[in-house]
Design a protein around this motif. Structure first.
Motif, PDB file in Angstrom:
ATOM      1  N   ILE A  91      16.959  -0.156  -4.494  1.00  0.00           N
ATOM      2  CA  ILE A  91      18.035  -0.953  -5.100  1.00  0.00           C
ATOM      3  C   ILE A  91      18.270  -0.568  -6.570  1.00  0.00           C
ATOM      4  CG2 ILE A  91      18.662  -3.316  -5.819  1.00  0.00           C
ATOM      5  CD1 ILE A  91      16.770  -4.224  -3.407  1.00  0.00           C
ATOM      6  N   LYS A  92      17.181  -0.436  -7.349  1.00  0.00           N
ATOM      7  CA  LYS A  92      17.335  -0.418  -8.811  1.00  0.00           C
ATOM      8  C   LYS A  92      17.377   0.970  -9.430  1.00  0.00           C
ATOM      9  CE  LYS A  92      17.493  -2.441 -12.926  1.00  0.00           C
ATOM     10  NZ  LYS A  92      18.793  -2.908 -13.441  1.00  0.00           N
ATOM     11  N   ASP A  93      16.956   2.014  -8.704  1.00  0.00           N
ATOM     12  CA  ASP A  93      16.957   3.344  -9.329  1.00  0.00           C
ATOM     13  C   ASP A  93      18.344   3.627  -9.899  1.00  0.00           C
ATOM     14  OD1 ASP A  93      16.277   5.962 -10.096  1.00  0.00           O
ATOM     15  OD2 ASP A  93      17.196   6.728  -8.266  1.00  0.00           O
ATOM     16  N   PRO A  94      18.451   3.861 -11.219  1.00  0.00           N
ATOM     17  CA  PRO A  94      19.787   3.982 -11.823  1.00  0.00           C
ATOM     18  C   PRO A  94      20.574   5.178 -11.302  1.00  0.00           C
ATOM     19  CG  PRO A  94      18.050   4.474 -13.440  1.00  0.00           C
ATOM     20  CD  PRO A  94      17.375   3.951 -12.220  1.00  0.00           C
ATOM     21  N   SER A  95      19.859   6.190 -10.779  1.00  0.00           N
ATOM     22  CA  SER A  95      20.572   7.355 -10.231  1.00  0.00           C
ATOM     23  C   SER A  95      20.797   7.213  -8.731  1.00  0.00           C
ATOM     24  CB  SER A  95      19.772   8.633 -10.497  1.00  0.00           C
ATOM     25  OG  SER A  95      19.583   8.807 -11.874  1.00  0.00           O
ATOM     26  N   GLN A  96      20.322   6.121  -8.159  1.00  0.00           N
ATOM     27  CA  GLN A  96      20.421   5.895  -6.703  1.00  0.00           C
ATOM     28  C   GLN A  96      19.933   7.133  -5.949  1.00  0.00           C
ATOM     29  OE1 GLN A  96      21.711   2.719  -4.724  1.00  0.00           O
ATOM     30  NE2 GLN A  96      20.199   2.639  -6.355  1.00  0.00           N
ATOM     31  N   ASN A  97      18.760   7.572  -6.373  1.00  0.00           N
ATOM     32  CA  ASN A  97      18.181   8.818  -5.861  1.00  0.00           C
ATOM     33  C   ASN A  97      17.008   8.557  -4.919  1.00  0.00           C
ATOM     34  OD1 ASN A  97      17.907  11.737  -6.010  1.00  0.00           O
ATOM     35  ND2 ASN A  97      16.082  11.398  -7.280  1.00  0.00           N
ATOM     36  N   ILE A  98      16.570   7.277  -4.832  1.00  0.00           N
ATOM     37  CA  ILE A  98      15.409   6.965  -3.981  1.00  0.00           C
ATOM     38  C   ILE A  98      15.894   6.249  -2.726  1.00  0.00           C
ATOM     39  CG2 ILE A  98      13.196   5.742  -3.812  1.00  0.00           C
ATOM     40  CD1 ILE A  98      12.952   5.910  -6.853  1.00  0.00           C
ATOM     41  N   THR A  99      15.498   6.775  -1.584  1.00  0.00           N
ATOM     42  CA  THR A  99      15.812   6.097  -0.318  1.00  0.00           C
ATOM     43  C   THR A  99      14.513   5.647   0.325  1.00  0.00           C
ATOM     44  OG1 THR A  99      17.780   7.431  -0.008  1.00  0.00           O
ATOM     45  CG2 THR A  99      16.931   6.336   1.945  1.00  0.00           C
ATOM     46  N   TRP A 100      14.458   4.343   0.599  1.00  0.00           N
ATOM     47  CA  TRP A 100      13.282   3.780   1.279  1.00  0.00           C
ATOM     48  C   TRP A 100      13.490   3.967   2.782  1.00  0.00           C
ATOM     49  CZ3 TRP A 100      11.248   0.706   4.920  1.00  0.00           C
ATOM     50  CH2 TRP A 100       9.938   0.237   4.738  1.00  0.00           C
ATOM     51  N   THR A 101      12.586   4.706   3.424  1.00  0.00           N
ATOM     52  CA  THR A 101      12.670   4.855   4.883  1.00  0.00           C
ATOM     53  C   THR A 101      11.425   4.202   5.481  1.00  0.00           C
ATOM     54  OG1 THR A 101      11.498   6.968   4.890  1.00  0.00           O
ATOM     55  CG2 THR A 101      13.878   7.069   4.632  1.00  0.00           C
ATOM     56  N   THR A 102      11.438   3.946   6.777  1.00  0.00           N
ATOM     57  CA  THR A 102      10.274   3.248   7.359  1.00  0.00           C
ATOM     58  C   THR A 102       9.110   4.213   7.535  1.00  0.00           C
ATOM     59  OG1 THR A 102      11.336   3.650   9.467  1.00  0.00           O
ATOM     60  CG2 THR A 102      11.308   1.385   8.707  1.00  0.00           C
ATOM     61  N   PRO A 103       7.952   3.865   7.000  1.00  0.00           N
ATOM     62  CA  PRO A 103       6.760   4.642   7.337  1.00  0.00           C
ATOM     63  C   PRO A 103       6.348   4.312   8.766  1.00  0.00           C
ATOM     64  CG  PRO A 103       6.168   2.766   5.968  1.00  0.00           C
ATOM     65  CD  PRO A 103       7.652   2.725   6.135  1.00  0.00           C
ATOM     66  N   GLN A 104       5.290   4.929   9.246  1.00  0.00           N
ATOM     67  CA  GLN A 104       4.929   4.653  10.645  1.00  0.00           C
ATOM     68  C   GLN A 104       4.430   3.224  10.816  1.00  0.00           C
ATOM     69  OE1 GLN A 104       2.160   7.908  11.413  1.00  0.00           O
ATOM     70  NE2 GLN A 104       0.442   6.533  11.170  1.00  0.00           N
ATOM     71  N   GLY A 105       4.551   2.734  12.031  1.00  0.00           N
ATOM     72  CA  GLY A 105       4.250   1.335  12.332  1.00  0.00           C
ATOM     73  C   GLY A 105       2.821   0.954  11.995  1.00  0.00           C
ATOM     74  N   GLY A 106       2.651  -0.303  11.605  1.00  0.00           N
ATOM     75  CA  GLY A 106       1.322  -0.817  11.283  1.00  0.00           C
ATOM     76  C   GLY A 106       0.956  -0.595   9.831  1.00  0.00           C
ATOM     77  N   ASP A 107       1.709   0.296   9.134  1.00  0.00           N
ATOM     78  CA  ASP A 107       1.431   0.539   7.716  1.00  0.00           C
ATOM     79  C   ASP A 107       2.061  -0.565   6.877  1.00  0.00           C
ATOM     80  OD1 ASP A 107       0.132   2.788   8.442  1.00  0.00           O
ATOM     81  OD2 ASP A 107       1.570   4.200   7.587  1.00  0.00           O
ATOM     82  N   GLY A 108       1.658  -0.599   5.597  1.00  0.00           N
ATOM     83  CA  GLY A 108       2.245  -1.582   4.687  1.00  0.00           C
ATOM     84  C   GLY A 108       1.297  -2.726   4.438  1.00  0.00           C
ATOM     85  N   PRO A 109       1.814  -3.785   3.807  1.00  0.00           N
ATOM     86  CA  PRO A 109       0.920  -4.878   3.427  1.00  0.00           C
ATOM     87  C   PRO A 109       0.373  -5.630   4.636  1.00  0.00           C
ATOM     88  CG  PRO A 109       3.211  -5.471   3.000  1.00  0.00           C
ATOM     89  CD  PRO A 109       3.203  -4.033   3.409  1.00  0.00           C
ATOM     90  N   ASN A 110      -0.683  -6.336   4.415  1.00  0.00           N
ATOM     91  CA  ASN A 110      -1.242  -7.230   5.442  1.00  0.00           C
ATOM     92  C   ASN A 110      -1.423  -8.585   4.794  1.00  0.00           C
ATOM     93  OD1 ASN A 110      -1.886  -5.708   8.045  1.00  0.00           O
ATOM     94  ND2 ASN A 110      -2.543  -4.312   6.442  1.00  0.00           N
ATOM     95  N   TYR A 111      -0.317  -9.294   4.674  1.00  0.00           N
ATOM     96  CA  TYR A 111      -0.351 -10.576   3.974  1.00  0.00           C
ATOM     97  C   TYR A 111      -1.027 -11.628   4.841  1.00  0.00           C
ATOM     98  CZ  TYR A 111       3.182  -8.569   0.812  1.00  0.00           C
ATOM     99  OH  TYR A 111       3.862  -7.786  -0.081  1.00  0.00           O
ATOM    100  N   PRO A 112      -1.820 -12.497   4.203  1.00  0.00           N
ATOM    101  CA  PRO A 112      -2.411 -13.584   4.983  1.00  0.00           C
ATOM    102  C   PRO A 112      -1.364 -14.670   5.199  1.00  0.00           C
ATOM    103  CG  PRO A 112      -3.190 -13.652   2.694  1.00  0.00           C
ATOM    104  CD  PRO A 112      -2.237 -12.515   2.807  1.00  0.00           C
ATOM    105  N   ASN A 113      -1.456 -15.781   4.470  1.00  0.00           N
ATOM    106  CA  ASN A 113      -0.504 -16.884   4.671  1.00  0.00           C
ATOM    107  C   ASN A 113       0.545 -16.901   3.583  1.00  0.00           C
ATOM    108  OD1 ASN A 113      -2.590 -17.486   2.870  1.00  0.00           O
ATOM    109  ND2 ASN A 113      -2.280 -19.673   3.068  1.00  0.00           N
ATOM    110  N   MET A 114       1.290 -15.749   3.390  1.00  0.00           N
ATOM    111  CA  MET A 114       2.333 -15.693   2.369  1.00  0.00           C
ATOM    112  C   MET A 114       3.527 -16.535   2.803  1.00  0.00           C
ATOM    113  SD  MET A 114       2.035 -14.106  -0.503  1.00  0.00           S
ATOM    114  CE  MET A 114       1.159 -12.848  -1.390  1.00  0.00           C
TER     115      MET A 114
END
Ligand SMILES: Cc1cc2nc3c(=O)[nH]c(=O)nc-3n(C[C@H](O)[C@H](O)[C@H](O)COP(=O)(O)OP(=O)(O)OC[C@H]3O[C@@H](n4cnc5c(N)ncnc54)[C@H](O)[C@@H]3O)c2cc1C
Length: 549
Positions: free
Chosen positions: A526-549
């Motif tokens: 969203i914020k990159d001023p050059s709009q040069n970063i694209t967030w794509t999905t990493p493989q499944g199961g990756d990312g945070p593991n939040y408890p009771n957020m």
């Protein structure tokens, strides 16, 4: 690379994302017809692992979907008892009385919940109805039909090499086809972005706006804990540097959610949202609450803030955007979960009617009409000018005029201001570093405030290192050649997980992406001023593991 062959499975409806929107859609479909084939795909390791919300839940969505949720044991255990609104100065505060606030701002009748746990409970309800839910399955691509309609998604691709080629344990994943595909990825979804661009769904709408929300769970001294208390603050430390504010919600078990939202249209690229959050906790009002307690979890997520005028068209052939994939947060209330649930319900009803009429792959226009003319549209329309007023006129004026506007909308369905525009998108709002002074942030003390990487370890985030970096640069030179001299490369600061660094190598600056730290908040996209970063999905199961957020 040779064309990848994948098996395909056929469903009536394929749902991307097991948040409140996606799960509500699944549940409603099966309530309407137990024989419908419905699948929900979730990139988190389990349902709830990636859910981050405040969360004070307005139960109107759940009431409409599962009216007997209480008997069914929904984890809505803490009713709001006290609602405080504070304006902070550096050392003191003023309490704003509740009576001038329009009724929609009242939190009585709402619940302080863990939305992660609410989603886990909703997933149980869905599975009892026979819905297939596959956690750990990231949807990485859309599949198009012969007539250009969305006909499915690719999910469950694992084991690529860092350069994108198939690795030794490569699994190509599956194609999941549906008569309709629901995109309920939450804020700034990567498939939603593709759908919006491909079918030009944002044409004629205002730009979408965002904030970044950071949140910690604290266990505090039981003597200071007041279950059911909701406090919102504005003012210090952001002052006139950025819009935003904090939330402090006392849930049960002596736990408190402490969170901070910074609107991403701030101009000064030296601003460091994470450090604003950390220093906020040293305000006497907050410090005295947290002293003696301990932080047990941390996370971050962007939040949609464009509201009514920024919602794109919600449907295109074969596909519908649900919940925050379309941006359904009521900004002054900081609430979107109820609308996410209502949108899931509405999309399900439209798809059910269409499937009964033997339609498929077309536009669910009845869903669009339901959202815009029904409860969601009403909820968002009343508050549509609050965010643009805040951006244009600052906090004090927007409190006065925004309050007046919500009252006239609430009482008479009328605004003196019409519908104000948001102006620039958040990336364009960033100004050159030379126009602004660097901000000197106090060093975290390790008691109330923490450095970013220590806090990220409390998000329990993890990414398989041998896969391609899911944060893709359009041009690899832009961070150092453009963003560093012009904007002091703000990725170093706007990312609440410390993913981006500028380091020195052989006397030259080098841009480093520590994608393993990513908490999937999407702020960089969203914020990159050059709009040069694209967030794509990493493989499944990756990312945070939040408890009771
Ligand atoms: C800091 C903060 C505080 C908030 N406070 C409140 C509050 O107090 N009350 C309130 O009502 N609202 C609040 N909101 C807003 C609320 O969280 C959102 O409106 C709500 O989460 C939207 O629900 P959703 O189902 O659309 O998306 P989400 O809740 O984001 O769920 C999307 C799901 O889809 C999954 N997903 C995404 N992409 C893929 C993919 N490609 N493949 C597979 N799975 C995918 C994600 O992992 C996630 O589980 C807050 C938001 C933030 C950030």
């Amino acid at each position: 690379m040779a064309e990848i062959e994948r098996e395909a499975m056929e469903y009536d409806v394929v749902i991307v994302g097991a948040g409140p929107a996606g799960l509500s859609a699944a549940i409603r479909l099966k309530q309407l017809d137990a024989d419908l084939e419905v699948v929900v795909l979730e990139k988190g390791s389990e349902v709830g692992a990636h859910i981050l919300s405040g969360a004070v839940l307005d139960p109107s969505g759940l009431n409409a979907l599962i009216p007997d949720w209480k008997e069914k044991g929904a984890p809505l255990n803490v009713e709001v008892k006290e609602d405080n609104f504070l304006m902070l100065g550096e050392a003191g505060h003023v309490r704003i009385p509740n009576f001038p606030m329009p009724p929609l701002m009242n939190n009585h009748g709402n619940y302080i919940v863990s939305m992660g746990n609410v989603c886990r409970w909703m997933a149980e309800q869905a599975e009892e109805l026979g819905i297939e839910i596959f956690p750990g399955m990231a949807c990485s691509e859309l599949v198009y039909g012969e007539n250009g309609e969305v006909k499915g998604v690719v999910a469950g691709e694992f084991g690529k090499n860092p350069d994108g080629t198939p690795g030794p344990s490569y699994e190509p994943g599956m194609e999941l086809h549906g008569k309709y595909v629901f995109i309920s990825e939450g804020v700034r979804g990567s498939l939603a972005k593709e759908v919006i661009n491909k079918y030009d769904l944002a044409a004629g709408k205002d730009v979408q706006k965002y904030g970044v929300g950071m949140k910690e769970i604290w266990e505090i001294d039981p003597a200071k804990h007041k279950e059911g208390t909701v406090t919102h603050t504005m003012g210090w430390p952001l002052g006139s540097n950025a819009g935003g504010g904090s939330f402090i919600y006392h849930l049960d078990n002596n736990q408190v959610y402490v969170g901070f939202v910074v609107h991403l249209n701030y101009k000064n690229p030296h601003l460091f949202p994470y450090m604003e959050f950390q220093r906020f906790k040293h305000h006497p009002v907050v410090a005295q609450l947290l002293e003696g307690g301990k932080r047990v979890a941390y996370g971050a997520r962007a939040i949609t803030e464009g509201g009514y005028q920024s919602m794109p068209k919600l449907v295109a052939p074969g596909v519908a955007l649900l919940g925050c994939s379309a941006g359904m947060v009521n900004v002054p209330r900081i609430k979107g979960n109820h609308n996410a649930m209502l949108s899931g319900k509405a999309a399900a009803e439209a798809a059910y009617d269409a499937i009964k009429a033997e339609r498929s792959g077309d536009e669910l226009t009845a869903y669009e009409a339901d959202v815009r003319d029904g409860a969601i549209g009403k909820d968002l329309k009343m508050v549509r000018n609050v965010k643009p007023m805040w951006s244009k006129w600052g906090l004090t004026a927007s409190l006065a005029f925004g309050g007046l506007d919500m009252w006239t909308n609430n009482l008479f369905g009328f605004s003196f201001f019409g519908t104000l525009s948001h102006g620039k998108n958040d990336a364009e709002a960033t100004e050159e570093a030379s126009k602004h002074k660097p901000i000197d942030y106090p060093k975290p003390d390790g008691v109330l405030s923490f450095d970013r990487l220590t806090n990220v370890s409390f998000a329990m985030t993890n990414h398989e290192e041998s896969q391609p970096c899911h944060l893709q640069l359009g041009n690899a030179d832009t961070p150092i050649a453009v963003n560093l001299p012009k904007f002091a490369e703000p990725a170093q600061r706007y990312c609440p997980a410390g993913v981006y660094e500028v380091v020195e190598k052989d006397g030259q600056p080098e841009f480093v992406i520590n994608f393993q730290n990513c908490v999937h908040c999407k702020t960089c996209d969203i914020k990159d001023p050059s709009q040069n970063i694209t967030w794509t999905t990493p493989q499944g199961g990756d990312g945070p593991n939040y408890p009771n957020m």
